[in-house]
Design an enzyme around this catalytic site. Sequence first.
Site, PDB file in Angstrom:
ATOM      1  N   HIS A  52       0.058   4.895  -6.390  1.00 51.34           N
ATOM      2  CA  HIS A  52       0.769   3.902  -7.202  1.00 51.34           C
ATOM      3  C   HIS A  52      -0.224   2.869  -7.715  1.00 51.34           C
ATOM      4  O   HIS A  52      -1.401   2.884  -7.362  1.00 51.34           O
ATOM      5  CB  HIS A  52       1.929   3.258  -6.429  1.00 51.34           C
ATOM      6  N   HIS A  54      -0.684  -0.488  -7.500  1.00 49.97           N
ATOM      7  CA  HIS A  54      -1.070  -1.760  -6.897  1.00 49.97           C
ATOM      8  C   HIS A  54      -2.579  -1.839  -6.672  1.00 49.97           C
ATOM      9  O   HIS A  54      -3.231  -0.857  -6.291  1.00 49.97           O
ATOM     10  CB  HIS A  54      -0.319  -1.984  -5.588  1.00 49.97           C
ATOM     11  N   ASP A  56      -4.473  -3.054  -4.408  1.00 51.60           N
ATOM     12  CA  ASP A  56      -5.070  -2.722  -3.114  1.00 51.60           C
ATOM     13  C   ASP A  56      -5.116  -1.215  -2.875  1.00 51.60           C
ATOM     14  O   ASP A  56      -5.579  -0.767  -1.817  1.00 51.60           O
ATOM     15  CB  ASP A  56      -4.343  -3.428  -1.965  1.00 51.60           C
ATOM     16  N   HIS A  57      -4.672  -0.430  -3.862  1.00 54.63           N
ATOM     17  CA  HIS A  57      -4.767   1.027  -3.792  1.00 54.63           C
ATOM     18  C   HIS A  57      -5.649   1.619  -4.886  1.00 54.63           C
ATOM     19  O   HIS A  57      -6.097   2.765  -4.745  1.00 54.63           O
ATOM     20  CB  HIS A  57      -3.371   1.657  -3.862  1.00 54.63           C
ATOM     21  N   HIS A 109       9.278   1.612  -3.839  1.00 57.23           N
ATOM     22  CA  HIS A 109       8.270   0.559  -3.718  1.00 57.23           C
ATOM     23  C   HIS A 109       7.806   0.142  -5.111  1.00 57.23           C
ATOM     24  O   HIS A 109       7.725  -1.043  -5.432  1.00 57.23           O
ATOM     25  CB  HIS A 109       7.111   1.087  -2.877  1.00 57.23           C
ATOM     26  N   ASP A 131       2.692   3.592  -0.029  1.00 53.74           N
ATOM     27  CA  ASP A 131       3.461   2.507   0.580  1.00 53.74           C
ATOM     28  C   ASP A 131       4.966   2.779   0.571  1.00 53.74           C
ATOM     29  O   ASP A 131       5.766   1.835   0.576  1.00 53.74           O
ATOM     30  CB  ASP A 131       3.185   1.189  -0.158  1.00 53.74           C
ATOM     31  N   HIS A 169      -1.047   1.538   5.090  1.00 54.73           N
ATOM     32  CA  HIS A 169      -1.275   0.291   5.815  1.00 54.73           C
ATOM     33  C   HIS A 169      -1.114   0.489   7.315  1.00 54.73           C
ATOM     34  O   HIS A 169      -0.330   1.325   7.771  1.00 54.73           O
ATOM     35  CB  HIS A 169      -0.297  -0.792   5.359  1.00 54.73           C
TER      36      HIS A 169
END
Length: 259
Positions: A52, A54, A56-57, A109, A131, A169
């Site tokens: 996805h 985001h 942080d990915h 998400h 996530d 995570h």
Amino acid sequence: MDLQPLPAFDDNYIWLLRDTDGRALVVDPGEAAPVLAALADAPVPHAILLTHHHGDHIGGVAELLRRWPGIPIFAPQDERIAIATHRVDDGDTITAGPWRFDVLEIPGHTTSHVAFHGRLPEGMSLLFCGDTLFSLGCGRMFEGTPAQMLASLRTLAALPVDTLVCCGHEYTAANAAFALTVDPDNAALRERAAQARAQRAAGRPTLPSTLASERNCNPFLRSDNPAVRAAIATHVGHSPSNDIEAFALLRRWKDGFRA
């Protein structure tokens, strides 16, 4: 099979899967430094998979491309992931090195979230789910609806029970506190929570989990279980009218939960 969760940021994992020659598949590299350190002497990776959009990915992808230009990057149909070279949809099958993965659309998400599920040559079933599904929990619904997230979790829960769940995570210990509040008489959950505490105390990751464990322990995969339903009803003061409402109430309970 060499499967490794690389810690990133405060609690992210970047996943590496390596073949017998040391060539890797990189999943959700939110930052580049851990990947570059882990693969310093390794051959060029086979590919990068993104679940996805985001940051942080996907935040480390540009730097990885500067180190290894031309790596295939598989990502969902989302213009927010402009760096992708291969767009994937539900039902697609991708090949990266010796591995084949089926693409599953799992919105909730985010609206464009995907997972990658494969049966490896060694016989292992492997799931990279970003996530959406966590060990003992699930992701927040930043863009999707409860109906979408519940459907996505049911899609994942229907995979083979021996599937290794590689999520994004390290939330297991925190999720366990909520899960035990909801389902305190679940012996399998109590055992999993104790295992997670011991793993973290020893400095080890709690992942990958197994789908068998999640189906037995994760309240978000058990929102239709009588004990979980009773806990939801007690918490909100009425019985949910259907599965979607039960899941929505459970997720809202978790959103406001403090251990």
